[in-house]
Design a protein around this motif. Structure first.
Motif, PDB file in Angstrom:
ATOM      1  N   ILE A  99      -9.537  28.553  16.963  1.00 25.97           N
ATOM      2  CA  ILE A  99     -10.100  27.823  15.824  1.00 25.97           C
ATOM      3  C   ILE A  99     -11.376  28.523  15.387  1.00 25.97           C
ATOM      4  O   ILE A  99     -12.281  28.742  16.177  1.00 25.97           O
ATOM      5  N   ALA A 100     -11.417  28.894  14.120  1.00 26.15           N
ATOM      6  CA  ALA A 100     -12.607  29.562  13.585  1.00 26.15           C
ATOM      7  C   ALA A 100     -12.681  29.295  12.090  1.00 26.15           C
ATOM      8  O   ALA A 100     -11.697  28.894  11.473  1.00 26.15           O
ATOM      9  N   THR A 101     -13.831  29.501  11.547  1.00 21.06           N
ATOM     10  CA  THR A 101     -13.986  29.359  10.104  1.00 21.06           C
ATOM     11  C   THR A 101     -13.850  30.729   9.457  1.00 21.06           C
ATOM     12  O   THR A 101     -14.092  31.752  10.090  1.00 21.06           O
ATOM     13  N   LEU A 102     -13.469  30.729   8.197  1.00 22.20           N
ATOM     14  CA  LEU A 102     -13.461  31.955   7.409  1.00 22.20           C
ATOM     15  C   LEU A 102     -14.816  32.116   6.758  1.00 22.20           C
ATOM     16  O   LEU A 102     -15.436  31.135   6.343  1.00 22.20           O
ATOM     17  N   ARG A 103     -15.276  33.340   6.679  1.00 21.51           N
ATOM     18  CA  ARG A 103     -16.547  33.585   6.003  1.00 21.51           C
ATOM     19  C   ARG A 103     -16.354  33.389   4.505  1.00 21.51           C
ATOM     20  O   ARG A 103     -15.357  33.820   3.922  1.00 21.51           O
ATOM     21  N   LEU A 104     -17.328  32.731   3.887  1.00 20.10           N
ATOM     22  CA  LEU A 104     -17.313  32.518   2.441  1.00 20.10           C
ATOM     23  C   LEU A 104     -18.064  33.653   1.752  1.00 20.10           C
ATOM     24  O   LEU A 104     -18.871  34.333   2.377  1.00 20.10           O
ATOM     25  N   PRO A 105     -17.833  33.849   0.444  1.00 22.77           N
ATOM     26  CA  PRO A 105     -18.581  34.884  -0.265  1.00 22.77           C
ATOM     27  C   PRO A 105     -20.079  34.591  -0.233  1.00 22.77           C
ATOM     28  O   PRO A 105     -20.502  33.436  -0.148  1.00 22.77           O
ATOM     29  N   SER A 106     -20.857  35.649  -0.329  1.00 19.82           N
ATOM     30  CA  SER A 106     -22.318  35.490  -0.373  1.00 19.82           C
ATOM     31  C   SER A 106     -22.766  35.309  -1.815  1.00 19.82           C
ATOM     32  O   SER A 106     -22.026  35.609  -2.758  1.00 19.82           O
ATOM     33  N   ARG A 107     -23.992  34.840  -1.996  1.00 17.10           N
ATOM     34  CA  ARG A 107     -24.542  34.698  -3.351  1.00 17.10           C
ATOM     35  C   ARG A 107     -24.688  36.059  -4.025  1.00 17.10           C
ATOM     36  O   ARG A 107     -24.554  36.172  -5.234  1.00 17.10           O
ATOM     37  N   SER A 108     -24.904  37.098  -3.230  1.00 18.28           N
ATOM     38  CA  SER A 108     -25.027  38.440  -3.810  1.00 18.28           C
ATOM     39  C   SER A 108     -23.681  38.945  -4.349  1.00 18.28           C
ATOM     40  O   SER A 108     -23.638  39.902  -5.113  1.00 18.28           O
ATOM     41  N   GLN A 109     -22.593  38.282  -3.978  1.00 16.96           N
ATOM     42  CA  GLN A 109     -21.266  38.661  -4.472  1.00 16.96           C
ATOM     43  C   GLN A 109     -20.821  37.820  -5.667  1.00 16.96           C
ATOM     44  O   GLN A 109     -19.707  37.993  -6.159  1.00 16.96           O
ATOM     45  N   ALA A 110     -21.692  36.961  -6.145  1.00 18.18           N
ATOM     46  CA  ALA A 110     -21.309  36.005  -7.193  1.00 18.18           C
ATOM     47  C   ALA A 110     -20.796  36.661  -8.459  1.00 18.18           C
ATOM     48  O   ALA A 110     -19.942  36.106  -9.151  1.00 18.18           O
TER      49      ALA A 110
END
Length: 199
Positions: A64-75
């Motif tokens: 069980i793990a979370t997926l990394r979300l995009p960063s604000r720098s990738q917006a």
């Protein structure tokens, strides 16, 4: 924002096959009694097609793990040209009559420019992205809500999309699939999922 109390909503975690989740020591089944639908969801235009399921308890464990979300720098990134992976329990062909019980994935998807995707779907907006595969693999009935991920230079998978729709003429037509573009919803996700978004 619309928060709904669900009568029965069960999630199976850390299981490759839904049918045998109880056979795996690390698999867990957890309830989610609430979910939050985006307040501007439009079922006609398919805009803002995202929802957060609030689990009744925190879960941890092997597999069980979370997926990394995009960063604000990738917006501002479109991710066009990036290779991507989609996973889901949906049908594997237009001839399937039942949902798949085994988690499947394909990693030959390529994220498209929205202008190219509009050749297939006029409804594409900046809050969406499309991906397709030269062999026709992709999402099908039952895959909605599945994560679209890219692998970044540090080797970590980052979720950039949420499966929203597949071609109405069938999922084996070589047409692109449509996704929610997560970078357009970072503030919303941070607020309702109560997670911190990377700078």
């Amino acid at each position: 924002m619309k928060t709904v109390i669900a009568l029965t909503l069960a999630l199976v975690l850390a299981a490759q096959a839904v049918d045998d989740w109880h056979k795996k020591v690390q698999s867990q089944r957890v309830r989610g009694s609430k979910y939050t639908i985006h307040e501007n969801y439009n079922p006609v235009t398919i805009e803002n097609d995202l929802c957060i399921i609030h689990l009744d308890a925190e879960v941890r464990g092997e597999g069980i793990a979370t997926l990394r979300l995009p960063s604000r720098s990738q917006a501002e990134m479109t991710f066009a040209g990036h290779k991507a992976t989609i996973a889901g329990w949906g049908e594997t062909s237009d001839n399937d009559t039942i949902m798949n019980t085994v988690l499947r994935y394909t990693d030959v998807m390529t994220i498209m420019k929205n202008d190219d995707c509009r050749r297939y779907y006029e409804l594409i907006t900046a809050t969406m992205l499309c991906a397709n595969s030269p062999d026709g693999s992709g999402v099908c009935m039952g895959d909605s809500g599945s994560p679209l991920t890219i692998t970044e230079s540090d080797g970590v998978k980052t979720q950039v999309g949420i499966s929203s729709f597949s071609p109405s003429v069938g999922c084996e037509t070589l047409r692109p699939d449509g996704y929610v573009r997560l970078t357009e919803y970072l503030d919303w996700v941070e607020k309702w999922a109560e997670v911190d978004i990377r700078p």
